[in-house]
Design an enzyme around this catalytic site. Structure first.
Site, PDB file in Angstrom:
ATOM      1  N   CYS A 121      17.617  -1.819   4.743  1.00 45.00           N
ATOM      2  CA  CYS A 121      17.090  -2.950   5.527  1.00 45.00           C
ATOM      3  C   CYS A 121      17.972  -4.191   5.424  1.00 45.00           C
ATOM      4  CB  CYS A 121      15.675  -3.278   5.086  1.00 45.00           C
ATOM      5  SG  CYS A 121      14.599  -1.845   5.088  1.00 45.00           S
ATOM      6  N   HIS A 259      14.135 -10.147   6.440  1.00 46.06           N
ATOM      7  CA  HIS A 259      13.804  -8.810   6.952  1.00 46.06           C
ATOM      8  C   HIS A 259      12.295  -8.752   7.233  1.00 46.06           C
ATOM      9  CE1 HIS A 259      13.011  -4.647   7.260  1.00 46.06           C
ATOM     10  NE2 HIS A 259      12.632  -4.462   6.012  1.00 46.06           N
ATOM     11  N   ASN A 289       8.057  -2.408  10.874  1.00 50.12           N
ATOM     12  CA  ASN A 289       9.260  -2.568  10.047  1.00 50.12           C
ATOM     13  C   ASN A 289      10.361  -1.690  10.646  1.00 50.12           C
ATOM     14  OD1 ASN A 289      11.271  -2.276   8.122  1.00 50.12           O
ATOM     15  ND2 ASN A 289       9.865  -2.189   6.376  1.00 50.12           N
TER      16      ASN A 289
HETATM   17  O1  UT7 Z   1      11.654  -2.374   4.438  1.00 47.04           O
HETATM   18  C1  UT7 Z   1      11.964  -2.171   3.123  1.00 47.04           C
HETATM   19  C2  UT7 Z   1      11.250  -3.067   2.219  1.00 47.04           C
HETATM   20  N1  UT7 Z   1       9.878  -2.680   2.119  1.00 47.04           N
HETATM   21  C3  UT7 Z   1       8.968  -3.562   1.843  1.00 47.04           C
HETATM   22  O2  UT7 Z   1       9.297  -4.703   1.715  1.00 47.04           O
HETATM   23  C4  UT7 Z   1       7.537  -3.080   1.653  1.00 47.04           C
HETATM   24  C5  UT7 Z   1       6.785  -4.018   0.788  1.00 47.04           C
HETATM   25  N2  UT7 Z   1       5.425  -3.620   0.520  1.00 47.04           N
HETATM   26  C6  UT7 Z   1       4.398  -3.733   1.403  1.00 47.04           C
HETATM   27  O3  UT7 Z   1       4.582  -4.090   2.541  1.00 47.04           O
HETATM   28  C7  UT7 Z   1       3.004  -3.480   0.866  1.00 47.04           C
HETATM   29  O4  UT7 Z   1       3.062  -3.214  -0.515  1.00 47.04           O
HETATM   30  C8  UT7 Z   1       2.239  -2.328   1.582  1.00 47.04           C
HETATM   31  C9  UT7 Z   1       1.833  -2.771   2.977  1.00 47.04           C
HETATM   32  C10 UT7 Z   1       3.118  -1.095   1.644  1.00 47.04           C
HETATM   33  C11 UT7 Z   1       0.947  -2.013   0.822  1.00 47.04           C
HETATM   34  O5  UT7 Z   1       0.138  -3.152   0.717  1.00 47.04           O
HETATM   35  P1  UT7 Z   1      -0.473  -3.569  -0.695  1.00 47.04           P
HETATM   36  O6  UT7 Z   1      -1.256  -4.778  -0.438  1.00 47.04           O
HETATM   37  O7  UT7 Z   1       0.673  -3.686  -1.647  1.00 47.04           O
HETATM   38  O8  UT7 Z   1      -1.424  -2.362  -1.031  1.00 47.04           O
HETATM   39  P2  UT7 Z   1      -1.377  -1.346  -2.264  1.00 47.04           P
HETATM   40  O9  UT7 Z   1      -0.266  -0.388  -2.132  1.00 47.04           O
HETATM   41  O10 UT7 Z   1      -1.488  -2.109  -3.542  1.00 47.04           O
HETATM   42  O11 UT7 Z   1      -2.732  -0.548  -2.039  1.00 47.04           O
HETATM   43  C12 UT7 Z   1      -4.028  -1.191  -2.120  1.00 47.04           C
HETATM   44  C13 UT7 Z   1      -5.091  -0.190  -1.743  1.00 47.04           C
HETATM   45  C14 UT7 Z   1      -4.951   1.159  -2.456  1.00 47.04           C
HETATM   46  O12 UT7 Z   1      -6.243   1.636  -2.713  1.00 47.04           O
HETATM   47  P3  UT7 Z   1      -6.918   1.483  -4.168  1.00 47.04           P
HETATM   48  O13 UT7 Z   1      -5.971   2.171  -5.106  1.00 47.04           O
HETATM   49  O14 UT7 Z   1      -7.013   0.017  -4.388  1.00 47.04           O
HETATM   50  O15 UT7 Z   1      -8.228   2.177  -3.993  1.00 47.04           O
HETATM   51  C15 UT7 Z   1      -4.296   2.043  -1.426  1.00 47.04           C
HETATM   52  O16 UT7 Z   1      -4.604   3.407  -1.620  1.00 47.04           O
HETATM   53  O17 UT7 Z   1      -5.009   0.116  -0.343  1.00 47.04           O
HETATM   54  C16 UT7 Z   1      -4.925   1.545  -0.170  1.00 47.04           C
HETATM   55  N3  UT7 Z   1      -4.114   1.809   1.027  1.00 47.04           N
HETATM   56  C17 UT7 Z   1      -4.611   1.825   2.262  1.00 47.04           C
HETATM   57  N4  UT7 Z   1      -5.857   1.636   2.733  1.00 47.04           N
HETATM   58  C18 UT7 Z   1      -6.043   1.713   4.059  1.00 47.04           C
HETATM   59  C19 UT7 Z   1      -2.765   2.032   1.086  1.00 47.04           C
HETATM   60  N5  UT7 Z   1      -2.407   2.213   2.362  1.00 47.04           N
HETATM   61  C20 UT7 Z   1      -3.539   2.084   3.108  1.00 47.04           C
HETATM   62  C21 UT7 Z   1      -3.777   2.153   4.493  1.00 47.04           C
HETATM   63  N6  UT7 Z   1      -5.035   1.964   4.929  1.00 47.04           N
HETATM   64  N7  UT7 Z   1      -2.798   2.397   5.378  1.00 47.04           N
END
Ligand code: UT7
Length: 333
Positions: A121, A259, A289
């Site tokens: 990225c 990004h 993204n």
């Molecule tokens: O391009 C390269 C660089 N990449 C990035 O910069 C990505 C950076 N990271 C992100 O954008 C975020 O971390 C994500 C959008 C990928 C995830 O968001 P988050 O707020 O960090 O969520 P998380 O991974 O901590 O997950 C929180 C909860 C989890 O459930 P529990 O364990 O709390 O029960 C996940 O299982 O949300 C759950 N979850 C979802 N729920 C509904 C994860 N994905 C989803 C989903 N829909 N699509």
């Protein structure tokens, strides 16, 4: 705003931009039918409403060619005399030959260098850095820098943590020599932490990371939370370093273009660094993204929305798989 020259002895400047996204739109509501997710969660956590998906026979080089055609049309530019083509992509049509050679062939550019670069990225910003160095050396005069991705082809549509994020698109800029009016380019910042590489990768020849909790099967895998924390921890420092090199403050920067991975992440970076979110350009709301294409797509949206004006200064910071980050300050011509 004051159009001070930037330092760095650069004689390169950006002289045109073009972009392209595929027609097919994949909405959050459609994703609700595919995995256990919902529109509210996606918008709340990422700011993404929809993304574009390439057709089954549409590849990164096809998107790149369309972006260059858009550039030619809007900026009345010829590309048959470019000295070099740099393509940033993580989704090349082939491992080799490079995507850049597909562009060379389409436009029948007779004498040019052509290569792909791999910096995920951050690739588009890496490409701009290289173009500046090549032009400022005096050896090249006109370089195409393209960021193009068909991430849908390596996205696992059973993994809700990644399939809601990624989209396809391309952006191309022309970088040209201007020895009479130097000072369009300045400041450079790089960060690489290969030890964190396993947080975001696509499985290929090596099996080394396969026994971790993330397993790819040829698809992209990401520990989003870790990448998020890494970026919010490091990008504000990079912003300060870019300012320091030109003895500038945030008031001297018209637009911050990080990004476009996640709008919430950009909000956190702005909050931590003190940069006003209103002067940030991003592209993820309608495109998701798009990795190496996200920054040129955001710049072009800024132009189309009449935000970005000629002479404005841009602070660009790409970051992602590596983990790597790259930043520069450049003036839009
Ligand atoms: O391009 C390269 C660089 N990449 C990035 O910069 C990505 C950076 N990271 C992100 O954008 C975020 O971390 C994500 C959008 C990928 C995830 O968001 P988050 O707020 O960090 O969520 P998380 O991974 O901590 O997950 C929180 C909860 C989890 O459930 P529990 O364990 O709390 O029960 C996940 O299982 O949300 C759950 N979850 C979802 N729920 C509904 C994860 N994905 C989803 C989903 N829909 N699509």
């Amino acid at each position: 705003m004051n159009h001070y020259p930037l330092t760095g002895n650069s004689s390169a400047k950006l002289t045109g931009i073009g972009t392209y996204v595929p027609e097919r739109i994949l909405t959050n509501c459609e994703l609700e039918q595919m995995v256990d997710t919902n529109d509210e969660w996606i918008v709340q956590r990422t700011g993404i409403s929809e993304r574009r998906i390439a057709g089954p026979h549409e590849y990164s080089s096809d998107l790149a060619v369309q972006a260059v055609i858009d550039l030619q049309r809007r900026f009345n530019k010829e590309v048959d005399d470019v000295d070099f083509i740099i393509v940033a992509t993580s989704t090349a049509d082939y491992s080799f030959p490079s995507t850049a050679t597909r562009i060379q062939d389409y436009f029948e550019i007779k004498r040019t260098g052509a290569m792909d670069l791999g910096a995920a990225c951050a690739g588009f910003v890496y490409g701009l850095h290289l173009a500046n160095a090549m032009i400022s050396s005096g050896l090249q005069r006109k370089i195409l820098v393209v960021g193009t991705e068909t991430l849908s082809k390596i996205t696992d549509y059973t993994d809700r943590s990644t399939c809601i994020l990624f989209g396809d698109g391309a952006g191309a800029v022309l970088v040209e020599a201007d020895t009479e009016n130097p000072g369009f380019y300045g400041s450079s910042w790089f960060l690489t932490e290969g030890g964190e590489g396993r947080q975001l990768y696509r499985t290929a020849l090596s099996e080394e990371w396969k026994d971790t909790q993330l397993s790819g099967n040829g698809k992209l895998v990401q520990n989003g939370r870790e990448v998020y924390k890494w970026a919010v921890r490091n990008i504000p420092e990079g912003m300060q370093e870019l300012l320091r090199q030109n003895q500038l403050g945030f008031d001297d920067i018209d637009w911050f273009v990080p990004h476009s991975a996640n709008l919430r992440m950009i909000e956190s970076i702005c909050e931590k660094s003190g940069f006003p979110i209103e002067r940030t350009l991003y592209s993820m709301v309608h495109y998701g993204n798009t990795s190496a294409a996200s920054i040129p797509l955001a710049i072009d949206l800024g132009i189309k929305q009449n935000k970005l004006q000629s002479g404005d200064s841009l602070m660009l910071i790409g970051f992602g798989g590596g983990l790597v980050a790259a930043g520069l300050i450049v003036r839009w011509n």
